[in-house]
Design a protein around this motif. Sequence first.
Motif, PDB file in Angstrom:
ATOM      1  N   GLU A 257       0.848  -1.191   0.000  1.00  0.00           N
ATOM      2  CA  GLU A 257       0.000   0.000   0.000  1.00  0.00           C
ATOM      3  C   GLU A 257       0.886   1.244   0.000  1.00  0.00           C
ATOM      4  OE1 GLU A 257      -3.335   0.430   0.107  1.00  0.00           O
ATOM      5  OE2 GLU A 257      -3.964  -1.669   0.177  1.00  0.00           O
ATOM      6  N   VAL A 258       0.579   2.183  -0.896  1.00  0.00           N
ATOM      7  CA  VAL A 258       1.372   3.415  -0.957  1.00  0.00           C
ATOM      8  C   VAL A 258       0.501   4.665  -0.899  1.00  0.00           C
ATOM      9  CG1 VAL A 258       3.318   2.378  -2.170  1.00  0.00           C
ATOM     10  CG2 VAL A 258       1.388   3.299  -3.486  1.00  0.00           C
ATOM     11  N   LEU A 261       0.056   8.890  -4.827  1.00  0.00           N
ATOM     12  CA  LEU A 261       1.405   9.287  -5.212  1.00  0.00           C
ATOM     13  C   LEU A 261       1.344  10.456  -6.200  1.00  0.00           C
ATOM     14  CD1 LEU A 261       2.872   5.714  -5.855  1.00  0.00           C
ATOM     15  CD2 LEU A 261       3.149   7.109  -3.792  1.00  0.00           C
ATOM     16  N   LYS A 265       2.925   4.133 -10.083  1.00  0.00           N
ATOM     17  CA  LYS A 265       4.097   3.256 -10.181  1.00  0.00           C
ATOM     18  C   LYS A 265       4.087   2.478 -11.488  1.00  0.00           C
ATOM     19  CE  LYS A 265       5.459   1.059  -6.535  1.00  0.00           C
ATOM     20  NZ  LYS A 265       5.491   0.160  -5.340  1.00  0.00           N
ATOM     21  N   SER A 297      -4.653   2.181  -4.670  1.00  0.00           N
ATOM     22  CA  SER A 297      -3.909   2.549  -3.463  1.00  0.00           C
ATOM     23  C   SER A 297      -2.518   1.921  -3.456  1.00  0.00           C
ATOM     24  CB  SER A 297      -4.682   2.114  -2.214  1.00  0.00           C
ATOM     25  OG  SER A 297      -4.784   0.706  -2.147  1.00  0.00           O
ATOM     26  N   LYS A 298      -2.257   1.050  -4.423  1.00  0.00           N
ATOM     27  CA  LYS A 298      -0.931   0.452  -4.567  1.00  0.00           C
ATOM     28  C   LYS A 298      -0.153   1.099  -5.703  1.00  0.00           C
ATOM     29  CE  LYS A 298      -2.224  -3.794  -2.310  1.00  0.00           C
ATOM     30  NZ  LYS A 298      -1.891  -5.210  -2.105  1.00  0.00           N
ATOM     31  N   GLY A 299      -0.723   2.214  -6.206  1.00  0.00           N
ATOM     32  CA  GLY A 299      -0.008   3.001  -7.203  1.00  0.00           C
ATOM     33  C   GLY A 299      -0.139   2.508  -8.621  1.00  0.00           C
TER      34      GLY A 299
END
Length: 525
Positions: A257-258, A261, A265, A297-299
């Motif tokens: 989870e990041v 951004l 990614k 939410s994981k980019g």
Amino acid sequence: MYKDGKIWVANNENGEKVFLLPKMANRHGLIAGATGTGKTVTLKVLAEGFSDMGVPVFLADVKGDLSGMVSEGRDSEDMQTRIRRFGLDEAHFSYTKYPATFWDVFGKEGIPLRTTVSEMGPLLLSRILGLNDLQRDILSITFKIADDNDLLLVDTKDLKAMLNYISENNKEFAADYGNISKVSIAAIVRAIVSLEIEGADKFFFEPALNIRDFFTTGEGGKGMINILDSTSLINNGTLYATFLLWMLSELFETLPEVGDLDKPKMVFFFDEAHLLFADTPKLLMDKIEQVVKLIRSKGVGIYFVTQNPRDIPDGVLAQLGNKIQHALRAYTPSDMKAVKVAADSFRENPAFKTADVIQELGTGEAVCSLLDEDGIPTVVEKVSILPPQSLMGGIDDSLREKEIKQSVLYSKYYEAEDPDSAYEFLERKGLADAEAKAKLKAEEEAAKAKAKEEAAAARAKEKEEAAEARKKKQAAKSVGNAVAGTVGREVGKTFGGKFGKFGKTLGGNLGASLGRGILSTLFKV
């Protein structure tokens, strides 16, 4: 085109630039429109923009016309017309090539892209195989039994060996896993064989793809464009769709989870997106919707490319914030309904009727709504899409082969490996069981032979003893007869002297009987 930290996608009717904001790119998107209206150009412009900002991209190349991204674009009258229309000059536009890695499930037009049966999992594999609910449950049980016994399912022969083993021993598994129908297992095996005939078995092997190998950059820090050749894969729409869903699941399960951004990614473009949702079981559809909702939410940004927004389920369509709709033609009431669905998915513009504009769009034109700084969809507007900087169309085989072999991932994935897994274990177990069974049979046969020999010896001994007894009886009888005769004669003489011939005969018989009785008692054995 990457400009001022944003992706310049198009110009509106007023000549104003329309940008896709990097920090909103992971809110997903939709590129829709009829065949030949410009979807591929839009996809290329977005992919080039992401690569320019250092974001890796994945493209499913269904028609074979995305491979040209590794070559610089070529000038033409049409390109010059488009360049002048946007007021582009050398400072803003130049023909450019992009770093790309070619992949192919079948290993012909790119680096072999593989996974294992275990990593694919029973849910997605059931969809590929076209299994019904009961067969899917049995396949799930098969995976559970394999896990419980630490057996690795790498390729299709592992899976077939496991299914056949369970079928042969289904009564032993019934107590812990429930009844397992041999008929259903046979149907699953047939489906696997059918998949192998189509060549899909090549997909299930080691080394399996490490999804992180997509997250690389090329020369100048440009994001790597990973191009999956799908010209053959698309012939099996279910396999194509399931493969893409597997990659989506891998990303979801692998990445941390990041949150939000400044730029994604990675970005995925799924062409022919309607195949992802066609005939999809509810259980799998729920999983797809969950992944699409949470993977941002994981980019990761996901862009679906299809002909009409109604190809996408409402639960997924609601997650697509950035939308570019090319022309749709309405020749029937059903077509008109499709146009209305497409128009209703946009935020209304009071300046025009969106449904009418969608039908009037020319090639390279679209209606567009992208997310603003606050994540709110902009009012729909009519736009003209910028020209791509890389080559339109495909490349020749020699350039493709050169690009494939120059990749740093070529040596890692080119050669397939067949590790020691369920098939090899069960084969050894089968040999060991056969040897144990043969040994047990030999021991049983030896025991039977020994028992037979002992029985024969006992019978021989009994026979010998019986013969000996008969000899003794015969000897006793002979002696008895002799004695009986002597006694009889003596008695006969005595009786004969007194009673004459009759007395002699009677005395002889009586004496013989007495002698035999006495001696029979004495010599009885």
